[in-house]
Design a protein around this motif. Structure first.
Motif, PDB file in Angstrom:
ATOM      1  N   GLU A 218       2.652  12.881  44.955  1.00  0.00           N
ATOM      2  CA  GLU A 218       2.459  14.270  44.571  1.00  0.00           C
ATOM      3  C   GLU A 218       3.756  15.034  44.776  1.00  0.00           C
ATOM      4  N   VAL A 219       4.052  15.931  43.844  1.00  0.00           N
ATOM      5  CA  VAL A 219       5.177  16.854  43.972  1.00  0.00           C
ATOM      6  C   VAL A 219       4.662  18.228  43.552  1.00  0.00           C
ATOM      7  N   GLU A 220       5.278  19.270  44.112  1.00  0.00           N
ATOM      8  CA  GLU A 220       4.726  20.598  43.900  1.00  0.00           C
ATOM      9  C   GLU A 220       5.823  21.650  43.967  1.00  0.00           C
ATOM     10  N   SER A 221       5.590  22.722  43.239  1.00  0.00           N
ATOM     11  CA  SER A 221       6.412  23.922  43.333  1.00  0.00           C
ATOM     12  C   SER A 221       5.441  25.092  43.485  1.00  0.00           C
ATOM     13  N   PRO A 222       5.936  26.291  43.675  1.00  0.00           N
ATOM     14  CA  PRO A 222       5.014  27.432  43.718  1.00  0.00           C
ATOM     15  C   PRO A 222       4.251  27.625  42.396  1.00  0.00           C
ATOM     16  N   LEU A 223       4.767  27.066  41.301  1.00  0.00           N
ATOM     17  CA  LEU A 223       4.159  27.273  39.993  1.00  0.00           C
ATOM     18  C   LEU A 223       3.193  26.180  39.562  1.00  0.00           C
ATOM     19  N   LEU A 224       3.430  24.934  39.984  1.00  0.00           N
ATOM     20  CA  LEU A 224       2.579  23.842  39.512  1.00  0.00           C
ATOM     21  C   LEU A 224       2.631  22.640  40.438  1.00  0.00           C
ATOM     22  N   TRP A 225       1.658  21.761  40.246  1.00  0.00           N
ATOM     23  CA  TRP A 225       1.523  20.524  41.008  1.00  0.00           C
ATOM     24  C   TRP A 225       1.464  19.376  40.011  1.00  0.00           C
ATOM     25  N   LEU A 226       2.148  18.277  40.338  1.00  0.00           N
ATOM     26  CA  LEU A 226       2.055  17.040  39.565  1.00  0.00           C
ATOM     27  C   LEU A 226       1.638  15.921  40.509  1.00  0.00           C
ATOM     28  N   GLY A 227       0.768  15.059  40.049  1.00  0.00           N
ATOM     29  CA  GLY A 227       0.340  13.919  40.842  1.00  0.00           C
ATOM     30  C   GLY A 227       0.278  12.663  39.993  1.00  0.00           C
ATOM     31  N   ALA A 228       0.772  11.574  40.552  1.00  0.00           N
ATOM     32  CA  ALA A 228       0.758  10.271  39.884  1.00  0.00           C
ATOM     33  C   ALA A 228      -0.096   9.313  40.702  1.00  0.00           C
ATOM     34  N   ASP A 229      -0.917   8.527  40.022  1.00  0.00           N
ATOM     35  CA  ASP A 229      -1.759   7.519  40.668  1.00  0.00           C
ATOM     36  C   ASP A 229      -1.718   6.243  39.860  1.00  0.00           C
ATOM     37  N   GLY A 230      -1.509   5.131  40.562  1.00  0.00           N
ATOM     38  CA  GLY A 230      -1.525   3.834  39.891  1.00  0.00           C
ATOM     39  C   GLY A 230      -0.467   2.918  40.451  1.00  0.00           C
ATOM     40  N   TYR A 231       0.033   2.044  39.614  1.00  0.00           N
ATOM     41  CA  TYR A 231       1.091   1.121  39.985  1.00  0.00           C
ATOM     42  C   TYR A 231       2.438   1.779  39.713  1.00  0.00           C
ATOM     43  N   VAL A 232       3.485   1.341  40.381  1.00  0.00           N
ATOM     44  CA  VAL A 232       4.777   2.022  40.246  1.00  0.00           C
ATOM     45  C   VAL A 232       5.308   2.026  38.818  1.00  0.00           C
ATOM     46  N   ASN A 233       4.922   1.063  38.025  1.00  0.00           N
ATOM     47  CA  ASN A 233       5.390   1.033  36.637  1.00  0.00           C
ATOM     48  C   ASN A 233       4.271   1.270  35.615  1.00  0.00           C
ATOM     49  N   ASN A 234       3.118   1.726  36.096  1.00  0.00           N
ATOM     50  CA  ASN A 234       1.958   1.952  35.219  1.00  0.00           C
ATOM     51  C   ASN A 234       1.012   2.935  35.915  1.00  0.00           C
ATOM     52  N   TYR A 235       1.287   4.224  35.770  1.00  0.00           N
ATOM     53  CA  TYR A 235       0.510   5.225  36.489  1.00  0.00           C
ATOM     54  C   TYR A 235       0.064   6.359  35.573  1.00  0.00           C
ATOM     55  N   ARG A 236      -0.994   6.997  35.982  1.00  0.00           N
ATOM     56  CA  ARG A 236      -1.538   8.166  35.294  1.00  0.00           C
ATOM     57  C   ARG A 236      -0.951   9.413  35.955  1.00  0.00           C
ATOM     58  N   LEU A 237      -0.767  10.474  35.187  1.00  0.00           N
ATOM     59  CA  LEU A 237      -0.152  11.703  35.684  1.00  0.00           C
ATOM     60  C   LEU A 237      -1.084  12.883  35.458  1.00  0.00           C
ATOM     61  N   ARG A 238      -1.196  13.760  36.468  1.00  0.00           N
ATOM     62  CA  ARG A 238      -2.002  14.977  36.358  1.00  0.00           C
ATOM     63  C   ARG A 238      -1.138  16.192  36.647  1.00  0.00           C
ATOM     64  N   ILE A 239      -1.483  17.317  36.038  1.00  0.00           N
ATOM     65  CA  ILE A 239      -0.814  18.584  36.280  1.00  0.00           C
ATOM     66  C   ILE A 239      -1.860  19.652  36.562  1.00  0.00           C
ATOM     67  N   ILE A 240      -1.539  20.541  37.497  1.00  0.00           N
ATOM     68  CA  ILE A 240      -2.353  21.723  37.776  1.00  0.00           C
ATOM     69  C   ILE A 240      -1.402  22.912  37.877  1.00  0.00           C
ATOM     70  N   LEU A 241      -1.694  23.952  37.105  1.00  0.00           N
ATOM     71  CA  LEU A 241      -0.915  25.188  37.196  1.00  0.00           C
ATOM     72  C   LEU A 241      -1.469  26.032  38.334  1.00  0.00           C
ATOM     73  N   HIS A 242      -0.565  26.725  39.061  1.00  0.00           N
ATOM     74  CA  HIS A 242      -0.980  27.510  40.214  1.00  0.00           C
ATOM     75  C   HIS A 242      -1.119  29.005  39.953  1.00  0.00           C
ATOM     76  N   GLN A 243      -0.266  29.587  39.165  1.00  0.00           N
ATOM     77  CA  GLN A 243      -0.187  31.043  39.123  1.00  0.00           C
ATOM     78  C   GLN A 243      -0.752  31.644  37.839  1.00  0.00           C
ATOM     79  N   HIS A 244      -1.444  32.758  37.995  1.00  0.00           N
ATOM     80  CA  HIS A 244      -1.907  33.627  36.918  1.00  0.00           C
ATOM     81  C   HIS A 244      -2.984  33.034  36.014  1.00  0.00           C
TER      82      HIS A 244
END
Length: 118
Positions: free
Chosen positions: A67-93
């Motif tokens: 997972e990585v994050e800023s005040p504006l959004l969050w990104l998360g990766a799940d799976g194998y190091v060379n084959n993963y799914r990615l999610r995004i969530i917006l934080h503001q407004h």
């Protein structure tokens, strides 16, 4: 300019006042402000770098969450190091979230790096 491929799309326009960027998959899209797009591209590169660096520390059958994050959004990766799914969530407004399947990630990363210099 809008670029798209199997399972992903990303775009940038200078003209709009607020929402200059667009990210999405085949069945969803989010408009992003310039700061959100900048964070998205930066955090996407961090996810890629982290997953790449973990490859030497994990066995082939091991999965990882990152997972990585800023005040504006969050990104998360799940799976194998060379084959993963990615999610995004917006934080503001506004509340928004989306995800990309593993097959879309390599091209999405490549195009995001070349889309715009922030």
């Amino acid at each position: 300019m809008l670029k798209k491929g199997k399972g992903w799309r990303i775009g940038w326009q200078e003209k709009p006042d607020i929402y200059k960027g667009l990210i999405g998959a085949d069945d969803w899209a989010l408009e992003l402000s310039a700061p959100e797009m900048e964070d998205f591209c930066r955090l996407l590169a961090q996810i890629r770098d982290t997953m790449d660096s973990m490859a030497e520390h994990l066995m082939e059958e091991e999965t990882i969450s990152c997972e990585v994050e800023s005040p504006l959004l969050w990104l998360g990766a799940d799976g194998y190091v060379n084959n993963y799914r990615l999610r995004i969530i917006l934080h503001q407004h506004r509340g928004a979230e989306g995800s990309w399947q593993s097959y879309a990630i390599p091209e999405l990363i490549k195009v995001a790096q070349s889309l715009k210099s922030f």
